[in-house]
Design an enzyme around this catalytic site. Sequence first.
Site, PDB file in Angstrom:
ATOM      1  N   LYS A  29       0.882  -1.191  -0.198  1.00 39.06           N
ATOM      2  CA  LYS A  29      -0.078   0.100  -0.066  1.00 39.06           C
ATOM      3  C   LYS A  29       1.073   1.220  -0.069  1.00 39.06           C
ATOM      4  O   LYS A  29       0.711   2.109  -0.858  1.00 39.06           O
ATOM      5  CB  LYS A  29      -1.003  -0.054   1.368  1.00 39.06           C
ATOM      6  N   ARG A  98      -3.273   3.130   8.611  1.00 34.00           N
ATOM      7  CA  ARG A  98      -3.430   1.986   7.715  1.00 34.00           C
ATOM      8  C   ARG A  98      -2.400   0.891   7.581  1.00 34.00           C
ATOM      9  O   ARG A  98      -1.280   1.334   7.277  1.00 34.00           O
ATOM     10  CB  ARG A  98      -3.825   2.423   6.303  1.00 34.00           C
ATOM     11  N   GLY A 107      -8.320  -7.401   4.056  1.00 33.13           N
ATOM     12  CA  GLY A 107      -9.124  -7.262   5.625  1.00 33.13           C
ATOM     13  C   GLY A 107      -8.633  -8.010   6.699  1.00 33.13           C
ATOM     14  O   GLY A 107      -9.255  -7.999   7.580  1.00 33.13           O
ATOM     15  N   MET A 109      -5.745  -7.204   8.481  1.00 31.44           N
ATOM     16  CA  MET A 109      -5.023  -6.412   9.374  1.00 31.44           C
ATOM     17  C   MET A 109      -6.041  -5.208   9.543  1.00 31.44           C
ATOM     18  O   MET A 109      -7.066  -5.044   9.059  1.00 31.44           O
ATOM     19  CB  MET A 109      -3.483  -6.145   9.001  1.00 31.44           C
ATOM     20  N   ARG A 351      -3.063  -1.247  -6.520  1.00 32.74           N
ATOM     21  CA  ARG A 351      -2.038  -2.279  -6.724  1.00 32.74           C
ATOM     22  C   ARG A 351      -2.603  -3.197  -7.843  1.00 32.74           C
ATOM     23  O   ARG A 351      -3.465  -3.103  -8.244  1.00 32.74           O
ATOM     24  CB  ARG A 351      -2.304  -3.142  -5.209  1.00 32.74           C
ATOM     25  N   HIS A 467     -15.609  -8.576   0.770  1.00 31.73           N
ATOM     26  CA  HIS A 467     -14.751  -9.517   1.321  1.00 31.73           C
ATOM     27  C   HIS A 467     -14.705 -10.757   0.973  1.00 31.73           C
ATOM     28  O   HIS A 467     -13.789 -11.243   0.642  1.00 31.73           O
ATOM     29  CB  HIS A 467     -15.091  -9.517   2.762  1.00 31.73           C
ATOM     30  N   SER A 794      16.012 -42.480 -13.629  1.00 35.79           N
ATOM     31  CA  SER A 794      14.760 -41.860 -13.449  1.00 35.79           C
ATOM     32  C   SER A 794      14.602 -41.721 -11.798  1.00 35.79           C
ATOM     33  O   SER A 794      14.688 -42.706 -10.967  1.00 35.79           O
ATOM     34  CB  SER A 794      13.489 -42.573 -13.750  1.00 35.79           C
ATOM     35  N   CYS A 862      10.185 -39.448 -11.912  1.00 32.37           N
ATOM     36  CA  CYS A 862       8.964 -40.115 -12.193  1.00 32.37           C
ATOM     37  C   CYS A 862       7.966 -39.725 -10.880  1.00 32.37           C
ATOM     38  O   CYS A 862       7.095 -40.644 -10.724  1.00 32.37           O
ATOM     39  CB  CYS A 862       8.878 -41.465 -12.535  1.00 32.37           C
ATOM     40  N   TYR A 882      13.675 -34.863 -18.650  1.00 40.38           N
ATOM     41  CA  TYR A 882      12.162 -34.824 -18.500  1.00 40.38           C
ATOM     42  C   TYR A 882      11.829 -34.933 -17.129  1.00 40.38           C
ATOM     43  O   TYR A 882      12.446 -35.334 -16.209  1.00 40.38           O
ATOM     44  CB  TYR A 882      11.473 -35.892 -19.483  1.00 40.38           C
TER      45      TYR A 882
END
Length: 910
Positions: A29, A98, A107, A109, A351, A467, A794, A862, A882
């Site tokens: 903020k 704030r 919401g 805090m 934001r 909210h 593997s 795997c 892979y």
Amino acid sequence: MAKQETVEHKYVYAFAEGNKDLKELLGGKGANLAEMTNLGLPVPPGFTITTEACKAYLVTGEEPDGLADQIAAHLASLEQAMGKRLGDPEDPLLVSVRSGAKFSMPGMMETVLNVGLNDRSVQGLARQASGADAQTSGGADRFAWDSYRRLIQMFGKTVCEVPGEEFEHALDDAKRAKGTHDDLDLDADDLRGLVDAYKKIFFKHTGREFPQEPREQLDLAIRAVFESWNAERAVLYRRQERIPADLGTAVNVVAMVFGNLGPDSGTGVAFTRDPASGAQGIYGDYLANAQGEDVVAGIRNTVPLQELERLDKKSYDELLGIMARLEGHYRDLCDIEFTIERGKLWMLQTRVGKRTAAAAFVIAGQLVDEGLIDLDEALHRVNGAQLAQLMFPRFRLDHEFQPVAKGIGASPGAASGKVVFTSARAVELAAEGESVILVRRETNPDDLNGMIAAQGILTSRGGKTSHAAVVARGMGKTCVSGADEIEVNVPQRRFVVGGQTVVEGDVVSIDGTTGKVYLGEVPVMPSEVVQYFEGSLDPEHVDNPLVRAVHRIMSHADARRRLAVRTNADTGADAARARRFGAEGIGLCRTEHMFLGDRRELVERLILARDNTEREAALAALLPLQRADFEEIFREMDGMPVTVRLIDPPLHEFLPPLEQLAVNVAVAQERGEDVAQEEALLAAVRRMHEENPMLGLRGVRLGLVIPGLFAMQVRAIAEAAVTVTRSGAVARPEIMVPLVGAVQELETVRAEAEKIIAEVVGDSGVEVLIGTMIEVPRAALTAGQIAEAAQFFSFGTNDLTQMGWGFSRDDVEGAFFWRYLELGIFGISPFESIDRDGVGRLVRIAAEEGRAARPELKLGVCGEHGGDPESVHFFHEVGLDYVSCSPFRVPVARLEAGRAAVETDGSDSR
Ligand code: ADP
Ligand code: MG
Ligand code: MG
């Protein structure tokens, strides 16, 4: 010695001193308020106290040295800029205090508005508000007393832990006395009376009068915001969202502007695009004559932001201009909080906005089209968890299902479950394995536990920015908000809709995309994204922005990734689906699944064989069955590699449990039946019992102990490959030996296998690779030796994790993982996401030493980790060839492999 000059630590930043990249220090903020200030947008002046001050406070319980003076200095500048003094009885400056952490925690805090009001300055505020303006002094009085009662309420609740309901009840009483449901009908006298009632409540709970000294109010409010970092719900939210616990919150002190000064004032929230679908347009809610938190709390019904054009065209146009500017600047969807004070627009927050999974893809695609970002950046902005969410099923709507209500599609998805009305009940029923839908008039931060437990959330009030909506979107949970045909009665645990009553435990279904609510359980069907992966929706021709965006971003991920993606599949059907989902081979075909069902009997014969002849007969009966299984899979995977793992689990897993056998034997004996077979089985189960089966006779050890078992499997694989190849397809088998810890184990198996393969394959042109799993720590540490005998590795990361940590997966997850997570020993279960430092190190060592010994060694993984986004990034970094995962995770792994390439290898010019 001369007195040492100490450089004072800077704990306070004026907005003009910050910028958007300082989120760690100033919180999101504060950093964004600074950014907007520096962009020249209309932000009320103020300053930010850093997260470092908060952290210092949380450690010692006291404000760090120098903080009080720095606040005083910044307050003085603020007073100068505004030409008013904090709480001045004649013309008070008021401020908001704030919270604002690095990561947004909606919401969770605290915020206190109107700090600086007291019994005297409330009069000054009223006089100033009436001023030269056309407002009647009655309106100005009303405004001032309304602001004061809000301060006592927020301050009482936040700073002094006075139960919030008490204030709400007093407010309800005042409205009832007036015969109204609307705050706006309360006049100045009513509100003055309410202030008295609030002060009594304050006194009753705190044993002191409401503090009149403005600076004391400010200091206590700052402290309360620091402390709200550790409030229970904030802790819970962080755990849920995996936000670190030690970041602390910043505190923003902002000069108040007033949305509650009359009908030409108001407050609102807005998004630059639809955070649910990603569609372009104007999305937001506005509430005239109100202060900020009223909008989010859903206390009064807001109007759509478009209405503002009619109410105040000048502010509306200015707001739209600012929104466009912010989007261009942040190159992303922004959400915004604003207030209009008598026709003057003020920006109070922005934001980069939270969004649904669908919106994330759609917006990333749009921003590419608009030239704001490139495809690499688009890939970076979506993730596998979002893609997984888009693959959830949706409701299949036949005519028999008629919605009973329609609210706002606040967070998409299809959810059915039993109705509950309280967070506690949601948690209780969910613990019993029920799906529940939490139904509330509106939610508040105390409902968080219930929201986490619920399958979906339904509210009768509040918009897209309520909210419930914001939190549900953050969690990826289905939510319908503002379904106002529903009358919710929480105390009686029921709601009424269209004359029907729905009580706790009844089943409802909610569609978070359309906002529709249905009674009963609505059947589901595959999502459009799955239909696209399945090949039944053509992305070039379908008029669905989500499918188009997914296609585009997936194509880019495929172009960028270096990791191939294979699948774990044991049947032709699984193999076929995974192939449609983009799998480039099978990384793990478990043969033990082929020993189940009516084939168990053959396994029993194998185990009970008294001599070679009996054993060979049992194996000979298994051979054609296995061969048929492999043929089917090789055919489906035509041309692609298929890694077949020789049988791995302890053989007693194929026998009935001991207790059951014992009972069978006893019952049969009672009846005088022939029990020879049962008794033999019982004896075998007793003989084969192991204290630690995970560390017992399994994997390669079985192959070395039971003659002919592996040979039969190798023959079945080779014969199937030859048959398939002769029929015109291409079979590429890779035989994988499980649980090897020493190269000699592998060499023994390999020598036998090679003989069989040579004999079966002949001149068919089939090539069969032989390799091993790396899943025992000793194998990882001797990988250089093992690579001499293996054509591929593997990594079996489940066993490697289990044996690396020395705990058994089946036992520990319920027993103590919760405590380890709580203590931060793990950030996340090491079975879910690879433990980079320990188990990951074993992988790294084995990869490096294996490749050093045999450069062409193929490396894959795997375990379950192959489909986990974080782990995929790790395997990319280690340089594996892979990953292999379950069919439904294949698209997720493709996407994350692309993201890993973009993030670790940097962008290219594509
Ligand atoms: P949250 O983080 O919960 O959104 P905020 O700190 O943004 O809390 O405060 C909630 C609301 O209070 C804001 O949306 C805004 O409407 C109002 N508010 C905060 N500061 C001011 C201010 N200085 N002037 C007017 N309204 C404010
Ligand atoms: Mg806010
Ligand atoms: Mg294993």
